[in-house]
Every structure is written in structure tokens, then in C-alpha cells.
Enzyme design. Structure first.
Site, mmCIF file in Angstrom:
data_model
loop_
_atom_site.group_PDB
_atom_site.id
_atom_site.type_symbol
_atom_site.label_atom_id
_atom_site.label_comp_id
_atom_site.label_asym_id
_atom_site.label_seq_id
_atom_site.Cartn_x
_atom_site.Cartn_y
_atom_site.Cartn_z
ATOM 1 N N TYR A 122 -17.903 14.343 -16.328
ATOM 2 C CA TYR A 122 -18.395 12.961 -16.246
ATOM 3 C C TYR A 122 -19.449 12.890 -15.135
ATOM 4 C CZ TYR A 122 -18.388 8.033 -14.927
ATOM 5 O OH TYR A 122 -18.763 6.769 -14.594
ATOM 6 N N ASP A 140 -9.473 17.064 -16.444
ATOM 7 C CA ASP A 140 -9.720 15.666 -16.781
ATOM 8 C C ASP A 140 -9.521 15.553 -18.290
ATOM 9 O OD1 ASP A 140 -10.820 13.202 -17.502
ATOM 10 O OD2 ASP A 140 -12.197 13.196 -15.802
ATOM 11 N N ARG A 146 0.836 -1.218 0.000
ATOM 12 C CA ARG A 146 0.000 0.000 0.000
ATOM 13 C C ARG A 146 0.862 1.255 0.000
ATOM 14 N NH1 ARG A 146 -2.096 1.852 4.279
ATOM 15 N NH2 ARG A 146 -2.450 -0.161 5.292
ATOM 16 N N LYS A 203 -9.889 3.897 -19.861
ATOM 17 C CA LYS A 203 -10.310 4.191 -21.229
ATOM 18 C C LYS A 203 -9.147 3.986 -22.201
ATOM 19 C CE LYS A 203 -14.172 5.106 -19.152
ATOM 20 N NZ LYS A 203 -13.967 5.671 -17.872
HETATM 21 C C1 LIG Z 1 -14.026 11.739 -18.368
HETATM 22 C C2 LIG Z 1 -14.097 10.705 -17.291
HETATM 23 N N1 LIG Z 1 -13.506 10.954 -16.109
HETATM 24 C C3 LIG Z 1 -13.551 10.063 -15.101
HETATM 25 C C4 LIG Z 1 -14.222 8.867 -15.237
HETATM 26 C C5 LIG Z 1 -14.240 7.898 -14.088
HETATM 27 O O1 LIG Z 1 -13.345 6.868 -14.344
HETATM 28 P P1 LIG Z 1 -13.498 5.379 -13.774
HETATM 29 O O2 LIG Z 1 -14.732 4.807 -14.392
HETATM 30 O O3 LIG Z 1 -12.225 4.736 -14.214
HETATM 31 O O4 LIG Z 1 -13.623 5.502 -12.300
HETATM 32 C C6 LIG Z 1 -14.834 8.552 -16.450
HETATM 33 C C7 LIG Z 1 -15.550 7.292 -16.626
HETATM 34 O O5 LIG Z 1 -16.247 7.092 -17.587
HETATM 35 C C8 LIG Z 1 -14.758 9.512 -17.509
HETATM 36 O O6 LIG Z 1 -15.347 9.286 -18.693
#
Ligand SMILES: Cc1ncc(COP(=O)(O)O)c(C=O)c1O
Length: 398
Positions: free
Chosen positions: A114, A179, A61, A204
């Protein structure tokens, strides 16, 4: 400095020749034999301070060498001092919020984000006071206790682009989190424009094969230490097997993104001429006449398309049901094409009013273009559009 694609193949592998191996070593240890107690105590102190242990991780960890390799490869691609990996994109984002909370309890956020990021900010779970702002009005929303500005560009799901440099200017000394999941470091490196945190849902494009859930934050060493401290205390770890697969994915990232982007351009222009489609959002449409900030911020428009069907929710459902090649599924950035309905799925957690205010209508579909032959993809999409046409057209057939 070597070019991006060369670094994507070789990053985090500098010592492999000396180790006498070709593939990345995968260390699955949860604990490590300690040769000397005092030395181990020093390593532990280092980890508690957010530093990377010198020779012995003590406990997984605190640090894992396989995860560390992926982190340094990703940091190199984003042009930051460091990167800190987590067990999901949401673990990465919540760690940034927890780290920021030590400096102030106010956050400025620009929609759309998101759906779960939006939900986390609105939920009150982290006791943060959130001001939702338009990108142009960020400076007015900043307060003395503002600890973070959050933007997503291109934004999920509408593909709206935000001028990172302009937001950073307005934020002043307040750190800006971008992001950058949709862009990947192939197309956009927000740290070049002053963003302090660059976040990816590594689930992704970075992984790219739909078999790892992960998140990563690229940042400077001071903030990386805070994030490692949060990770150590809250335990949102990335499993080393996931890190191994992500690191392997980086080697093909440029090729995958460029190929998918090429197909996305073709599909977006065909969609925009289709009578069942009310509007198409794809940064590549009108790229040549786009503002200079857009063309210098992104090296290309990417592999995601959002399009609105004239027939609304029923048309979207009919289209999804008719597809045989594309997979109706949430997530994106995989080798295969995925399509989903944001109002019913990824952004359902938002209120209908908030969704509609940021352009997430009931007829909107988000398409993540994969590596299949684009003509095969179009044939499948055309079948779906024919099924959707029963519910409405935006113009007469040409
Ligand atoms: C732009 C974006 N940020 C964050 C996330 C969250 O990621 P995770 O699903 O890996 O927790 C997503 C998930 O679809 C996303 O599309």
C-alpha cells in the site's frame, strides 16, 4: 471447533446470554471508578506490561471492553492467540514497526505495498534501515539486525500474490508480517503458514460499510503484549464505537466477501476480453492452472481487480468520469463498488520509477467490487470503457 462462518457470527459474544442482552454492549467510558487503590495499581501495572487488565481497565487508553470483544473475535477467525486493534491500518502497521524496532533496526520489504506503507518505510521517520527485495530473494536480504519482513498478499494495487510459506521459510527466525487486508480471514489465514503478524486495514472488508477507519493486528500473545505497550504509549486507539461496528461487520463478512468475489469473477473475465483493456490482474483468472501454493494459500480469488487501459492516464480519467453507479473513490471492501487510479491517488507518494518497477502504470485502475447486481455493474463499466476507447485500444473490436 465450529465452522468459520458460525464463529464469525458468535465470536466475542459468549457471555451475552449471561448478561441478559442480545446486541453487543458498547462501553464509551474514558475512565473507570476505582474501588480500591492497591487493586487499581495492580491493574495499571498489568496494562503497562502489555497484559489485559483483569477487572478494571482504569483508563480507556489501557483497555476497552468493547474493543477487547472485537479483538478476541478477530483473533479467533485468524487462528491467533490475540489481536490488537488500532485507530487505522497505518496505526497498526506503524505499531508493528515500532515494536519490531526494539529487536533490530533493519526491515526487509517486498513491493508492491500500500502506498502509505511504502512511504512510511521510505520516509526514515522510524529510523529503520529498509532493504527492498523480491519475494524470492528475501533470504539474501536478511541480516543479523533484521527485525521484520513485510509482505502484502494480494498486493495493493496490482493483486500480485506472494507465497507466504516460502517467505516464512526464507525469513528463518525473523518474524514475517503479512498485510492480508485484500484477502480477509475468509479467504486467507497467514498465521496458518507461519506469519507472526497478520495486519488488516479494518477500514476495508472487516467493517465493510465505509463508515469506520481502523486497523488490527492478529498475533501471538508475546507480540500482542508489545503492541499493547506501543498502543498505550503512543495512543493509536480504536474508538469503541468503531470496534462495535467492526464486530457487527464480522457477522456478515463471509457472505459479503463470497458474493462480491462471485461478481468480481464475472467482471474480470469480461474485462479481459475488452478491446480497450491491455491487461487484467485478478487471481481468479487461470485459478485452475495456478501453482498449488496459491490454491492452498487462498480459499478464493477475492473481490478486487486491477486492469490496465491501453489509453493510459487520459483513458483512466475518462472512464472514471463516465461512471454513474460505481463510485470513483479510494478505499475498498465496501458494500458498494469503488474504483480508483493508483498512480494518481493511493500510490502517488511513491516515485514514478518505483511505481513503474512494480507494475503500477498510468493506465491502471483498481476496482473493488461490491454487492450490487453484477449486470448493473458491467453496464456501468462498459459505459466507462466506451468513454476510454477514444484514447486507445489494445486490439481491434471482435
Ligand atoms: C493493503 C492496505 N494496508 C493498509 C492500509 C492503510 O489502512 P488505513 O487507511 O486504515 O490506515 C490500506 C489502506 O488503503 C491498505 O489498502
Amino acid at each position: 471447533m465450529k465452522s468459520f462462518s458460525t464463529r464469525a457470527v458468535h465470536g466475542g459474544r459468549e457471555d451475552l446470554r449471561d448478561l441478559g442482552v442480545h446486541a453487543l454492549p458498547l462501553d464509551l467510558s474514558t475512565t473507570y471508578p476505582l474501588e480500591d487503590l492497591d487493586q487499581a495499581t495492580l491493574e495499571l501495572d498489568r496494562a503497562v506490561a502489555g497484559e489485559i487488565p483483569d477487572r478494571n481497565p482504569v483508563y480507556a487508553r489501557l483497555h476497552n471492553p468493547t474493543v477487547g470483544r472485537f479483538e478476541s473475535a478477530l483473533a479467533d477467525l485468524e487462528g491467533t492467540d490475540a489481536a490488537v486493534a488500532f485507530g487505522s491500518g497505518m496505526a497498526a502497521i506503524s505499531a508493528c514497526l515500532m515494536a519490531a524496532r526494539q529487536h533490530g533496526t533493519h526491515v526487509v520489504a517486498v513491493r508492491p505495498l500500500y502506498g502509505t506503507t511504502d512511504h512510511l518505510l521510505n520516509s526514515g521517520l522510524l529510523s529503520l534501515d529498509v532493504t527492498w527485495s523480491e519475494a524470492e530473494n528475501v533470504s539474501r536480504a536478511i541480516r543479523p539486525d533484521t527485525a521484520l519482513v513485510i509482505i502484502e498478499t494480494p498486493a495493493n494495487p496490482t493483486l500480485r500474490l506472494t507465497d507466504i510459506r516460502a517467505v516464512v521459510r526464507q525469513a528463518g527466525t525473523v518474524p514475517v508480517l503479512v498485510d492480508s487486508t485484500f484477502a480477509t480471514p475468509v479467504l486467507q489465514r497467514p498465521a496458518e503458514f507461519g506469519a507472526r503478524y497478520v495486519v488488516h486495514s479494518a477500514t476495508k472488508f472487516l467493517g465493510g460499510h465505509g463508515d469506520v477507519i481502523a486497523g488490527v493486528v492478529a498475533t501471538d500473545e508475546i507480540r500482542a503484549r508489545e503492541l499493547r505497550q506501543v498502543r498505550l504509549m503512543t495512543g493509536g486507539l480504536l474508538h469503541p464505537l468503531g470496534a462495535y461496528l467492526l464486530h457487527r461487520g464480522l457477522a456478515t463478512l463471509s457472505v459479503r466477501v463470497e458474493r462480491a468475489q462471485h461478481s468480481a469473477g464475472l467482471l474480470a473475465s469480461r474485462l479481459s476480453g475488452h478491446p480497450v483493456v491491455r491487461s487484467v490482474s485478478y487471481p481468479g483468472l487461470g485459478w485452475a492452472s495456478a501453482p498449488a501454493w496459491q490454491r492452498t494459500q487462498m480459499r478464493g480469488p477475492g473481490a478486487l481487480i486491477a486492469f490496465e487501459l491501453a489509453g493510459g492516464h487520459d483513458a483512466a480519467r475518462a472512464l472514471l468520469a463516465a461512471l454513474r453507479l460505481m463510485t470513483p473513490a479510494v478505499s475498498l471492501g465496501s458494500v458498494d463498488t469503488l474504483i480508483q487510479h493508483p498512480a494518481g491517488l493511493t500510490h502517488r507518494v511513491m516515485s514514478a520509477a518505483d511505481r513503474s518497477a512494480c507494475g503500477i502504470g498510468d493506465g491502471l485502475l483498481r476496482l473493488s467490487v461490491g454487492l450490487e447486481d453484477p449486470e448493473d455493474l458491467w453496464q456501468d463499466l462498459a459505459t466507462g470503457l466506451a468513454a476510454a476507447s477514444v484514447f486507445g485500444r489494445s486490439r481491434a473490436c471482435a
